[in-house]
Design a protein around this motif. Structure first.
Motif, PDB file in Angstrom:
ATOM      1  N   SER A 298      -2.314  65.656  90.710  1.00  0.00           N
ATOM      2  CA  SER A 298      -1.786  65.425  92.060  1.00  0.00           C
ATOM      3  C   SER A 298      -0.258  65.459  92.088  1.00  0.00           C
ATOM      4  O   SER A 298       0.338  65.641  93.148  1.00  0.00           O
ATOM      5  CB  SER A 298      -2.283  64.080  92.596  1.00  0.00           C
ATOM      6  N   TYR A 299       0.383  65.298  90.931  1.00  0.00           N
ATOM      7  CA  TYR A 299       1.842  65.323  90.874  1.00  0.00           C
ATOM      8  C   TYR A 299       2.396  66.730  90.710  1.00  0.00           C
ATOM      9  O   TYR A 299       3.608  66.929  90.850  1.00  0.00           O
ATOM     10  CB  TYR A 299       2.334  64.433  89.726  1.00  0.00           C
TER      11      TYR A 299
ATOM     12  N   TRP B 285       8.477  60.799  90.326  1.00  0.00           N
ATOM     13  CA  TRP B 285       8.748  59.458  89.830  1.00  0.00           C
ATOM     14  C   TRP B 285       8.856  58.449  90.967  1.00  0.00           C
ATOM     15  O   TRP B 285       8.496  57.276  90.813  1.00  0.00           O
ATOM     16  CB  TRP B 285      10.011  59.445  88.974  1.00  0.00           C
ATOM     17  N   LYS B 286       9.330  58.890  92.112  1.00  0.00           N
ATOM     18  CA  LYS B 286       9.415  58.002  93.274  1.00  0.00           C
ATOM     19  C   LYS B 286       8.035  57.531  93.695  1.00  0.00           C
ATOM     20  O   LYS B 286       7.849  56.381  94.127  1.00  0.00           O
ATOM     21  CB  LYS B 286      10.103  58.729  94.436  1.00  0.00           C
ATOM     22  N   VAL B 287       7.046  58.396  93.547  1.00  0.00           N
ATOM     23  CA  VAL B 287       5.667  58.047  93.889  1.00  0.00           C
ATOM     24  C   VAL B 287       4.989  57.303  92.740  1.00  0.00           C
ATOM     25  O   VAL B 287       4.297  56.303  92.946  1.00  0.00           O
ATOM     26  CB  VAL B 287       4.859  59.316  94.240  1.00  0.00           C
ATOM     27  N   PHE B 288       5.200  57.776  91.521  1.00  0.00           N
ATOM     28  CA  PHE B 288       4.443  57.290  90.364  1.00  0.00           C
ATOM     29  C   PHE B 288       4.943  55.938  89.844  1.00  0.00           C
ATOM     30  O   PHE B 288       4.183  54.973  89.752  1.00  0.00           O
ATOM     31  CB  PHE B 288       4.500  58.341  89.257  1.00  0.00           C
ATOM     32  N   MET B 289       6.210  55.873  89.481  1.00  0.00           N
ATOM     33  CA  MET B 289       6.774  54.622  88.939  1.00  0.00           C
ATOM     34  C   MET B 289       8.220  54.473  89.426  1.00  0.00           C
ATOM     35  O   MET B 289       9.178  54.663  88.662  1.00  0.00           O
ATOM     36  CB  MET B 289       6.705  54.612  87.408  1.00  0.00           C
TER      37      MET B 289
ATOM     38  N   TYR C 225      -7.375  76.587  95.938  1.00  0.00           N
ATOM     39  CA  TYR C 225      -7.864  76.512  94.562  1.00  0.00           C
ATOM     40  C   TYR C 225      -6.862  75.764  93.663  1.00  0.00           C
ATOM     41  O   TYR C 225      -7.136  75.528  92.492  1.00  0.00           O
ATOM     42  CB  TYR C 225      -8.105  77.921  93.999  1.00  0.00           C
ATOM     43  N   GLY C 226      -5.694  75.420  94.213  1.00  0.00           N
ATOM     44  CA  GLY C 226      -4.655  74.759  93.437  1.00  0.00           C
ATOM     45  C   GLY C 226      -4.794  73.250  93.436  1.00  0.00           C
ATOM     46  O   GLY C 226      -5.910  72.719  93.417  1.00  0.00           O
ATOM     47  N   TYR C 227      -3.662  72.534  93.543  1.00  0.00           N
ATOM     48  CA  TYR C 227      -3.657  71.091  93.323  1.00  0.00           C
ATOM     49  C   TYR C 227      -3.444  70.266  94.591  1.00  0.00           C
ATOM     50  O   TYR C 227      -3.375  69.041  94.519  1.00  0.00           O
ATOM     51  CB  TYR C 227      -2.580  70.739  92.282  1.00  0.00           C
ATOM     52  N   GLY C 228      -3.375  70.909  95.734  1.00  0.00           N
ATOM     53  CA  GLY C 228      -3.199  70.178  96.979  1.00  0.00           C
ATOM     54  C   GLY C 228      -4.525  69.752  97.592  1.00  0.00           C
ATOM     55  O   GLY C 228      -5.602  70.206  97.194  1.00  0.00           O
ATOM     56  N   GLU C 229      -4.439  68.865  98.578  1.00  0.00           N
ATOM     57  CA  GLU C 229      -5.591  68.490  99.395  1.00  0.00           C
ATOM     58  C   GLU C 229      -5.647  69.421 100.604  1.00  0.00           C
ATOM     59  O   GLU C 229      -4.627  69.927 101.067  1.00  0.00           O
ATOM     60  CB  GLU C 229      -5.456  67.038  99.866  1.00  0.00           C
ATOM     61  N   ARG C 230      -6.835  69.642 101.135  1.00  0.00           N
ATOM     62  CA  ARG C 230      -6.965  70.578 102.256  1.00  0.00           C
ATOM     63  C   ARG C 230      -6.138  70.137 103.465  1.00  0.00           C
ATOM     64  O   ARG C 230      -5.689  70.976 104.245  1.00  0.00           O
ATOM     65  CB  ARG C 230      -8.435  70.751 102.639  1.00  0.00           C
ATOM     66  N   SER C 231      -5.928  68.837 103.602  1.00  0.00           N
ATOM     67  CA  SER C 231      -5.117  68.349 104.720  1.00  0.00           C
ATOM     68  C   SER C 231      -3.684  68.875 104.659  1.00  0.00           C
ATOM     69  O   SER C 231      -2.993  68.929 105.686  1.00  0.00           O
ATOM     70  CB  SER C 231      -5.108  66.822 104.726  1.00  0.00           C
TER      71      SER C 231
END
Length: 227
Positions: free
Chosen positions: A56-57, A66-70, A198-204
């Protein structure tokens, strides 16, 4: 000539990770190596991440990740871990562990045969994109590859607006990518986009896309269907 008829497109700008490059093959281990470092140094507790969580990153700049993760990590530790991840991924590209999505080369051959000018715009460091460009011989298809790191990690709409002026990219442009940061090019610059599901994003993330590709092989036909 290609088998499709082009309507209103002269140049196609591709995202890299999750659009052409199946990045999880080298990113997941790199992420885990960096997290293990954080655990050893007392910055994090041991835990298991699913592949989906890690992927997802992908597509974010390192700063946004990093702002999202830690977000609480000291900046120098974030920079150290980012460098670890980048070095690991580059090493694995040259070790032969990186792969394009199946059908990517044929898709790019088709677009080139249609007379389209192709570019890459990625939210990554120059050294990482350069390694991919050299290993996969991307100059067979692409006129130029742009890494956000060379532009102070500005947004893709900002970078694209800048390079259109400086490099004379033709105005009939289409963007193809798997994350919302790619779709922003359409929202802010009025450029039509293909969402690569087919990649790493969400359909939204593809709500504003002019078309959605379920497979990399779908892209030539979709380009020709977009008015």
């Amino acid at each position: 000539m290609g088998k499709y008829s082009i309507k209103n497109c002269r140049s196609v700008v591709f995202d890299w990770d999750g659009t052409l490059h199946k990045t999880e093959l080298i990113y997941i281990n790199a992420f885990n190596e960096a997290y293990d470092f954080l655990v050893r140094e007392g910055y994090a507790e041991p835990r298991h991440f699913t592949d989906k969580e890690i992927n997802s990153y992908l597509g974010m700049t390192a700063k946004a990740m990093w702002k999202v993760f830690m977000p609480q990590l000291p900046e120098e530790i974030k920079e150290h871990c980012s460098a670890m991840v980048g070095d690991y991924m580059i090493e694995n590209i040259y070790a032969g562990n990186a792969r394009l999505y199946p059908g990517t080369e044929e898709m790019l051959d088709e677009l080139k045969s249609m007379g389209l000018k192709l570019y890459i715009l990625s939210n990554c460091q120059h050294s990482y994109l350069e390694a991919g460009a050299k290993y996969f011989k991307l100059d067979r298809w692409f006129k130029k590859c742009y890494a956000a790191g060379d532009y102070g990690f500005k947004s893709k709409p900002e970078i694209l607006s800048e390079v259109i002026k400086s490099d004379g990219i033709e105005s009939e442009i289409l963007m193809a990518g798997d994350r919302y940061s790619d779709m922003e090019v359409g929202i802010f610059d009025g450029i039509k986009c293909i969402g690569c599901a087919y990649g790493y994003g969400e359909r939204s993330e593809y709500a504003s896309a002019a078309a959605i590709a379920e497979n990399v092989r779908d892209i030539p036909e979709l380009i020709c269907k977009i008015d």
